[in-house]
Design an enzyme around this catalytic site. Structure first.
Site, PDB file in Angstrom:
ATOM      1  N   ASP A   1      54.432  -4.366  11.976  1.00 31.30           N
ATOM      2  CA  ASP A   1      53.577  -4.825  13.071  1.00 31.30           C
ATOM      3  C   ASP A   1      52.141  -5.016  12.561  1.00 31.30           C
ATOM      4  O   ASP A   1      51.593  -4.112  11.912  1.00 31.30           O
ATOM      5  CB  ASP A   1      53.616  -3.729  14.157  1.00 31.30           C
ATOM      6  CG  ASP A   1      53.023  -4.175  15.481  1.00 31.30           C
ATOM      7  OD1 ASP A   1      53.040  -5.380  15.771  1.00 31.30           O
ATOM      8  OD2 ASP A   1      52.562  -3.284  16.234  1.00 31.30           O
TER       9      ASP A   1
ATOM     10  N   ASP B   1      49.253 -10.942  10.415  1.00 26.95           N
ATOM     11  CA  ASP B   1      48.245 -11.125  11.454  1.00 26.95           C
ATOM     12  C   ASP B   1      46.928 -11.568  10.826  1.00 26.95           C
ATOM     13  O   ASP B   1      46.107 -10.760  10.414  1.00 26.95           O
ATOM     14  CB  ASP B   1      48.075  -9.819  12.233  1.00 26.95           C
ATOM     15  CG  ASP B   1      47.001  -9.936  13.312  1.00 26.95           C
ATOM     16  OD1 ASP B   1      46.405 -11.025  13.446  1.00 26.95           O
ATOM     17  OD2 ASP B   1      46.760  -8.935  14.005  1.00 26.95           O
TER      18      ASP B   1
ATOM     19  N   GLY C   1      46.268  -1.180  23.747  1.00 24.01           N
ATOM     20  CA  GLY C   1      45.728   0.091  24.232  1.00 24.01           C
ATOM     21  C   GLY C   1      45.855   0.279  25.736  1.00 24.01           C
ATOM     22  O   GLY C   1      46.491  -0.513  26.437  1.00 24.01           O
TER      23      GLY C   1
ATOM     24  N   HIS D   1      52.059  -9.623  22.666  1.00 27.00           N
ATOM     25  CA  HIS D   1      51.548  -8.300  22.280  1.00 27.00           C
ATOM     26  C   HIS D   1      50.810  -7.685  23.466  1.00 27.00           C
ATOM     27  O   HIS D   1      50.491  -8.373  24.434  1.00 27.00           O
ATOM     28  CB  HIS D   1      50.574  -8.430  21.106  1.00 27.00           C
ATOM     29  CG  HIS D   1      51.263  -8.641  19.798  1.00 27.00           C
ATOM     30  ND1 HIS D   1      51.255  -7.709  18.791  1.00 27.00           N
ATOM     31  CD2 HIS D   1      52.010  -9.682  19.351  1.00 27.00           C
ATOM     32  CE1 HIS D   1      51.957  -8.168  17.773  1.00 27.00           C
ATOM     33  NE2 HIS D   1      52.421  -9.369  18.081  1.00 27.00           N
TER      34      HIS D   1
ATOM     35  N   ALA E   1      51.650  -5.529  25.774  1.00 26.60           N
ATOM     36  CA  ALA E   1      52.398  -5.721  27.029  1.00 26.60           C
ATOM     37  C   ALA E   1      52.616  -4.427  27.819  1.00 26.60           C
ATOM     38  O   ALA E   1      53.390  -4.414  28.773  1.00 26.60           O
ATOM     39  CB  ALA E   1      53.733  -6.378  26.721  1.00 26.60           C
TER      40      ALA E   1
ATOM     41  N   ASP F   1      53.708  -0.260  22.822  1.00 27.37           N
ATOM     42  CA  ASP F   1      53.394   0.968  22.094  1.00 27.37           C
ATOM     43  C   ASP F   1      52.715   1.971  23.041  1.00 27.37           C
ATOM     44  O   ASP F   1      53.177   3.094  23.234  1.00 27.37           O
ATOM     45  CB  ASP F   1      52.481   0.626  20.903  1.00 27.37           C
ATOM     46  CG  ASP F   1      52.208   1.826  20.020  1.00 27.37           C
ATOM     47  OD1 ASP F   1      52.712   2.924  20.317  1.00 27.37           O
ATOM     48  OD2 ASP F   1      51.477   1.698  19.024  1.00 27.37           O
TER      49      ASP F   1
HETATM   50  O1  G3H Z   1      49.205  -3.074  17.674  1.00 26.26           O
HETATM   51  C1  G3H Z   1      48.831  -1.955  17.804  1.00 26.26           C
HETATM   52  C2  G3H Z   1      49.702  -0.761  17.778  1.00 26.26           C
HETATM   53  O2  G3H Z   1      49.562  -0.071  18.978  1.00 26.26           O
HETATM   54  C3  G3H Z   1      49.463   0.071  16.539  1.00 26.26           C
HETATM   55  O3  G3H Z   1      48.632   1.181  16.691  1.00 26.26           O
HETATM   56  O4  G3H Z   1      47.779   1.560  14.347  1.00 26.26           O
HETATM   57  O5  G3H Z   1      47.606   3.349  16.043  1.00 26.26           O
HETATM   58  O6  G3H Z   1      49.817   2.722  15.092  1.00 26.26           O
HETATM   59  P1  G3H Z   1      48.443   2.241  15.483  1.00 26.26           P
HETATM   60  P1  13P Z   2      50.321  -2.071  23.861  1.00 29.41           P
HETATM   61  O1  13P Z   2      49.100  -1.364  23.349  1.00 29.41           O
HETATM   62  O2  13P Z   2      50.048  -2.787  25.140  1.00 29.41           O
HETATM   63  O3  13P Z   2      51.497  -1.161  23.995  1.00 29.41           O
HETATM   64  O4  13P Z   2      50.704  -3.207  22.793  1.00 29.41           O
HETATM   65  C1  13P Z   2      51.372  -2.854  21.611  1.00 29.41           C
HETATM   66  C2  13P Z   2      51.417  -3.955  20.625  1.00 29.41           C
HETATM   67  O5  13P Z   2      51.105  -5.098  20.883  1.00 29.41           O
HETATM   68  C3  13P Z   2      51.872  -3.593  19.275  1.00 29.41           C
HETATM   69  O6  13P Z   2      51.803  -4.672  18.406  1.00 29.41           O
HETATM   70 ZN    ZN Z   3      50.133  -5.945  18.795  1.00 24.64          ZN
END
Ligand code: G3H
Ligand code: 13P
Ligand code: ZN
Length: 305
Positions: free
Chosen positions: A80, A102, A179, A209, A211, A255
């Site tokens: 991701d 990305d 977030g 993303h 969502a 997430d």
């Molecule tokens: O795209 C964003 C995800 O929520 C990743 O977050 O880098 O804290 O694992 P993280």
């Molecule tokens: P959220 O923060 O809305 O759950 O999005 C997660 C995301 O896009 C991970 O790539």
């Molecule tokens: Zn994302």
């Protein structure tokens, strides 16, 4: 078992979205995989760059392979928000099914150049590539993007990007953000922009993303047990449902909702069982609750809710 390419083709044809859920330890991965089996659905197990650093790439792949060995329904390991060619190459070499490159923070030409390089390498290894055009506001892998700087995807630019890079799917910016604090005003998505992107791209898989819906009941529960989460706001369930049922969105990323669910469970049980010192007691409940949430999300993304 269908490859990720075939699963995307089916999603596009049958108008449903595959749930992509982030994991960062054994329990979160188990929750995603078990939800996939229970709903007889494909799932995408996403690892961010920071989660990859946290777990280590070898442990991540070994854990994924061990847990998916006997699965009946497909699960795909996905990088991701890969920000460089090097991290995508590392994931491809390690056996990931899919990577996201990305380059959305870069100028158009640089994003194209970087994405093309990843596509060329991924193609040789049969790996699926997601690109991104347009910027999401919010917090993403330690990068903070101001809401005022958020940039909706330009439909014509998206088409040009697709033609030049030949990515397999495309993440677009239509007003969501990462977030728990997605909107300062009304939570409004630009579904009109999504429709215009679809007109330009034709039948092509789009990725959404940011969502998470941010369940305010859970936020309340967290805050009632010592948490301090203020002004959290997510995307409406209605918007997600509309996007999955009537548009070419084939992958929806979640997430934050999973984190909220896991933490709400931990806070509840830590408070309720002050004498318990076995982490497994707390983690297994949190995993169960996360699994149930993922089941609901999968049904929502399949238009069954
Ligand atoms: O795209 C964003 C995800 O929520 C990743 O977050 O880098 O804290 O694992 P993280
Ligand atoms: P959220 O923060 O809305 O759950 O999005 C997660 C995301 O896009 C991970 O790539
Ligand atoms: Zn994302």
């Amino acid at each position: 078992m269908d490859s990720i390419f075939v699963t995307f083709e089916k999603a596009l044809k049958k108008r449903f979205a595959i749930g992509a859920f982030n994991f960062y330890n054994l329990e979160t991965l188990q929750a995603i995989l078990e939800a996939g089996e229970i709903t007889a659905s494909p799932v995408i197990c996403s690892v961010s760059e920071s989660a990859l650093q946290y777990m280590g790439i070898d442990a991540t792949v070994m854990m994924f392979e061990a847990l998916t060995e006997k699965k009946k329904y497909p699960a795909y390991l996905h990088l991701d928000h890969g920000k460089s060619f090097e991290v995508c190459k590392k994931a491809i070499d390690a056996g990931f099914d899919s990577v996201m490159i990305d380059g959305s923070a870069l100028p158009f030409d640089e994003n194209v150049k970087l994405t093309k390089r990843v596509v060329k390498y991924a193609d040789k290894h049969g790996v699926f590539v997601e690109g991104e055009i347009g910027t999401l506001s919010g917090i993403e892998d330690n990068t903070i993007v101001d809401e005022k700087d958020s940039k909706y995807t330009n439909p014509q630019e998206a088409k040009k990007f697709l033609d030049l890079t030949k990515v397999n799917s495309l993440a677009v910016a239509i007003g969501t953000s990462h977030g728990a604090y997605k909107f300062s005003g009304d939570p409004k998505l630009r579904i009109d922009i999504l429709s215009n992107i679809e007109k330009e791209l034709g039948k092509f898989p789009i990725v959404l993303h940011g969502a998470s819906t941010v369940d305010l009941k859970l936020i309340k529960q967290i805050n009632a047990r010592g948490g301090k989460i203020k002004n959290a706001k997510g995307v409406s369930v209605e918007d997600i449902s509309e996007i999955c049922k009537h548009h070419n969105v084939c992958k929806v990323n979640v997430d934050t909702d999973l984190r909220i669910c896991f933490i709400a469970s931990l806070r509840k049980n830590l408070k309720a069982c002050p004498k318990e010192i076995n982490p497994r007691f707390f983690f297994s409940d949190a995993k169960e609750e996360m699994k149930n949430l993922i089941i609901t999300k999968i049904k929502l993304f399949q238009g069954k809710l």
